[in-house]
Design an enzyme around this catalytic site. Structure first.
Site, PDB file in Angstrom:
ATOM      1  N   LYS A   1      46.831  40.021  63.335  1.00  0.00           N
ATOM      2  CA  LYS A   1      45.873  40.731  62.484  1.00  0.00           C
ATOM      3  C   LYS A   1      46.614  41.113  61.211  1.00  0.00           C
ATOM      4  CE  LYS A   1      43.076  45.001  62.571  1.00  0.00           C
ATOM      5  NZ  LYS A   1      43.126  46.403  63.053  1.00  0.00           N
TER       6      LYS A   1
ATOM      7  N   HIS B   1      43.093  55.225  68.065  1.00  0.00           N
ATOM      8  CA  HIS B   1      42.765  54.243  69.103  1.00  0.00           C
ATOM      9  C   HIS B   1      44.030  53.887  69.875  1.00  0.00           C
ATOM     10  CE1 HIS B   1      44.574  51.761  66.007  1.00  0.00           C
ATOM     11  NE2 HIS B   1      44.775  50.818  66.926  1.00  0.00           N
TER      12      HIS B   1
ATOM     13  N   ASP C   1      45.708  50.267  71.593  1.00  0.00           N
ATOM     14  CA  ASP C   1      45.490  48.817  71.506  1.00  0.00           C
ATOM     15  C   ASP C   1      45.096  48.294  72.889  1.00  0.00           C
ATOM     16  OD1 ASP C   1      46.260  49.062  68.881  1.00  0.00           O
ATOM     17  OD2 ASP C   1      48.182  48.027  69.110  1.00  0.00           O
TER      18      ASP C   1
ATOM     19  N   HIS D   1      47.192  56.003  68.400  1.00  0.00           N
ATOM     20  CA  HIS D   1      47.726  55.963  67.037  1.00  0.00           C
ATOM     21  C   HIS D   1      46.603  55.783  66.025  1.00  0.00           C
ATOM     22  CE1 HIS D   1      47.668  51.859  68.638  1.00  0.00           C
ATOM     23  NE2 HIS D   1      47.569  51.410  67.397  1.00  0.00           N
TER      24      HIS D   1
HETATM   25  C1  OGA Z   1      45.939  48.258  64.511  1.00  0.00           C
HETATM   26  C2  OGA Z   1      46.886  49.327  64.103  1.00  0.00           C
HETATM   27  C3  OGA Z   1      48.559  50.164  62.606  1.00  0.00           C
HETATM   28  C4  OGA Z   1      49.132  49.954  61.254  1.00  0.00           C
HETATM   29  O1  OGA Z   1      45.581  47.451  63.650  1.00  0.00           O
HETATM   30  O2  OGA Z   1      45.588  48.224  65.708  1.00  0.00           O
HETATM   31  O3  OGA Z   1      47.074  50.222  64.856  1.00  0.00           O
HETATM   32  O4  OGA Z   1      50.258  50.403  61.031  1.00  0.00           O
HETATM   33  N1  OGA Z   1      47.518  49.251  62.917  1.00  0.00           N
HETATM   34  O5  OGA Z   1      48.478  49.348  60.402  1.00  0.00           O
HETATM   35 NI    NI Z   2      46.531  49.674  66.857  1.00  0.00          NI
END
Ligand code: OGA
Ligand code: NI
Length: 335
Positions: free
Chosen positions: A202, A221, A223, A277
């Protein structure tokens, strides 16, 4: 109707120095009111090149039980490989909007892959200050190149190169986490899909936000993955929740941020914690991050490992297929 991207909204918000009301979080969530400033505890930083495997196993198991998150340094991925990955992702997000829309996630698609702005069902119509691009990078049978940007032209090669280097890190982490549970080295990996374990990349793009005190990037959330391996850019923004407080996770150049995800909490019957987080945003600069989610194949059923449960430690989680887990989570249905 075309979906409005946060990047476009950010551009007009800067001119008026305010943000649309759907981005203003409740007081319980606003980062200015809920971040613990001057907090000392930090997620552990672990030297992945430590030749003492017993020590490394202990440090990783402790961090995974106490925080559900840690950073690793000396992980073996050349910094050039990471620099190129970041550069290509940044160049994609800086393309004209029409060009990015060529990769948009189709509205009726069942898969998560593609360019988009919304992930979970939104609570009370509130929106997150972030756009993203998702695509699988491994195994080859899971790759849909239609979601891999053709521009910049280097995009495919640098992502393939990163994929080659991130896999041994993922395997090593799973084997150390396995040892930390008193299992054989390969047991966790086998139980998250073995060679069918999916690597889903992602890219998060958090544009500058005129009111970083009121908005959030990704909201709180955990993961869904087994583990997540994340590369951030140099802009501070990741926060972790522990002991009722939100802490900043310090940006460490060249470190990888490792998150324990829901599937590992389930397999370990709660010994490892899936970390809560979120991310904050910044007034003048763009934050980006590149998490790779190590996901079980969708038909694989995951539940507490039989070896880890007994009369004193009964199963705390239901066993279910990963695709059903994802469906419930994204639609906010109790697991
Ligand atoms: C996510 C996430 C954290 C970040 O995309 O699941 O927690 O540091 N990203 O961007
Ligand atoms: Ni995340």
């Amino acid at each position: 109707m075309a979906v409005e991207r946060v990047q476009t909204i950010a551009f007009s918000s800067i001119l008026v120095d305010t943000i649309p009301p759907e981005f203003i979080r409740s007081e319980k969530e606003q980062p200015a009111l809920t971040t613990c400033l001057g907090c000392i505890p930090q997620v552990p930083t672990i030297d992945f090149s430590d030749p003492d495997e017993g020590n490394l196993t202990r440090l990783i198991a402790e961090a995974s039980s106490e925080w559900g998150m840690f950073q690793i340094v000396n992980h073996g991925i050349p910094s050039e490989v990471i620099t190129n990955l970041k550069k290509a992702g940044k160049e994609f997000f800086e393309l004209p909007q029409e060009e990015k829309e060529l990769y948009a996630k189709p509205p009726d698609s069942k898969s998560i892959e593609g360019y988009g702005s919304k992930l979970q069902k939104e609570v009370e119509g509130k929106k997150a200050w972030v756009d993203h691009l998702f695509h699988n990078i491994w195994p080859p049978s899971a790759i849909n190149y239609q979601y891999w940007p053709k521009n910049p032209p280097s995009y495919r090669a640098v992502n393939e190169e990163y994929c080659k280097w991130v896999q041994p890190v993922g395997h090593r982490l799973l084997s150390l986490l396995s040892l930390g549970l008193g299992l054989e080295k390969n047991e966790l990996k086998e139980n998250v899909g073995g060679d069918e374990l999916k690597y889903l990349l992602k890219i998060n793009y958090y544009p500058p936000c005129p009111r970083p005190d009121l908005a959030l990037g990704v909201v709180a959330h955990t993961d869904m993955s087994s583990i997540t391996i994340l590369v951030p850019n140099e802009v501070q923004g990741l926060q972790v929740f522990r002991d009722d407080h939100w802490f900043d996770v310090k940006y460490i150049p060249d470190a990888l941020v490792i998150h324990i995800g829901d599937q590992l909490e389930i397999l370990s019957n709660g010994k490892y914690k899936s970390v809560l987080h979120r991310t904050t945003v910044t007034k003048e600069i763009t934050r980006m991050s590149w998490p790779v989610f190590l996901e079980p194949p969708s038909e694989l059923a995951i539940g507490p490992l039989p070896k880890l449960i007994n009369e004193k430690n009964p199963p705390k989680y239901q066993k279910k297929k990963y695709c059903d887990y994802v469906y419930c989570k994204l639609n906010k249905i109790a697991q």
